[in-house]
Enzyme design. Structure first.
Site, PDB file in Angstrom:
ATOM      1  N   SER A  35      -4.965  -0.065   8.887  1.00  0.00           N
ATOM      2  CA  SER A  35      -6.215  -0.481   8.243  1.00  0.00           C
ATOM      3  C   SER A  35      -6.756  -1.781   8.822  1.00  0.00           C
ATOM      4  CB  SER A  35      -6.014  -0.626   6.730  1.00  0.00           C
ATOM      5  OG  SER A  35      -5.044  -1.625   6.438  1.00  0.00           O
ATOM      6  N   SER A 105       2.393  -2.587   0.923  1.00  0.00           N
ATOM      7  CA  SER A 105       2.642  -2.769  -0.518  1.00  0.00           C
ATOM      8  C   SER A 105       1.917  -1.698  -1.339  1.00  0.00           C
ATOM      9  CB  SER A 105       2.255  -4.177  -0.969  1.00  0.00           C
ATOM     10  OG  SER A 105       0.979  -4.575  -0.525  1.00  0.00           O
TER      11      SER A 105
END
EC number: 2.7.1.25
Length: 206
Positions: A35, A105
Site C-alpha cells: 500500500s 497490523s
C-alpha cells in the site's frame, strides 16, 4: 508481576521532550502489503528531519529481522508482533521522539491495544487506504503472486483478514496522491494538532 518493581526515572518524558523542542507521538501507518506504508513513513520522516525534529522509523520487515525473528505470520504471532512493537514504540515516545511505525497490523483489537498504551492524543493512526488491486499490481516483493499460488499462507488480503480502521486520524491513498502529497497530508495533520508548532524554529537551529 511478582518480584518486579517499576523503577522511576529522574529525567521525565516532559524534560526529554522540552530538550528536543517537540511534542512526542506515535504515527501508526497501517494498510495492506504494497500500500505504501513504509514509503510514506520514510518520506514523512525525511521531511520532519529536515525541519529539525527528532524521529525514528520502525518498519515491519526490519523488526522481523532481529527483535521478532522468532514469530511466524499466524494470527497469534501477528498479535504478539504488534504487542512487542507497541511496547517498543511506547518507550521511544517516552524518550521524547516522534515515532513512525509502519506495519500491516491487520486487526483492530491490536491497533487499539497499542493506542491504549499511550496517553490520549499521542497515538495517531494513519490508514494507507490503497485498494488491494493496486497493491497486487505493484507487488514489490512478489508476495501476492506467491500467496495466490498457495506458497504463502495467512497472507493479509488473500487468506487472512484485514480489518479496516473505523476512525483513523489520517487517511491517504497512494494510488490517488503523489508521495509528497501523502507525506504532506500527514505533516499538515501534525501541524494542525499543534505538534509541530516549533518547526520553523527547529529548521533554523538544526
Amino acid at each position: 508481576m511478582e518480584n518486579i518493581v517499576w523503577h522511576p526515572h529522574k529525567v521525565s518524558k516532559e524534560a526529554r521532550s522540552e530538550q528536543k523542542s517537540q511534542k512526542p507521538c506515535l504515527l501508526w501507518f497501517t494498510g495492506l502489503s504494497g500500500s505504501g506504508k513504509s514509503t510514506v513513513a520514510n518520506a514523512v520522516d525525511e521531511m520532519l528531519h529536515e525541519q529539525g525534529y527528532h524521529t525514528y522509523v520502525l518498519d515491519g520487515d526490519n523488526v522481523r529481522h532481529r527483535l521478532n525473528k522468532d514469530l511466524s505470520f499466524s494470527d497469534e504471532d501477528r498479535v504478539e508482533n504488534i504487542r512487542r512493537i507497541g511496547e517498543v514504540s511506547n518507550l521511544f515516545v517516552d524518550s521524547g521522539l516522534i515515532v513512525l511505525s509502519a506495519f500491516i497490523s491487520p486487526f483492530a483489537a491490536e491497533r487499539r491495544m497499542v493506542r491504549d498504551m499511550l496517553p490520549e492524543g499521542e497515538f495517531i493512526e494513519v490508514f494507507v487506504n490503497t485498494p488491494i488491486e493496486v497493491c497486487e499490481q505493484r507487488d514489490p516483493k512478489g508476495l501476492y503472486q506467491k500467496a495466490r499460488a498457495g506458497q504463502i499462507k495467512n497472507f493479509t488480503g488473500i487468506d487472512s483478514a484485514y480489518e479496516v480502521p473505523e476512525n483513523p486520524e489520517v487517511v491517504i491513498n497512494t494510488a490517488e496522491l503523489t508521495l509528497r502529497e501523502c507525506a504532506q497530508k500527514v505533516i499538515d495533520y501534525l501541524a494542525n494538532r499543534g505538534l509541530l508548532q516549533n518547526a520553523e524554529m527547529n529548521a533554523k537551529t538544526a
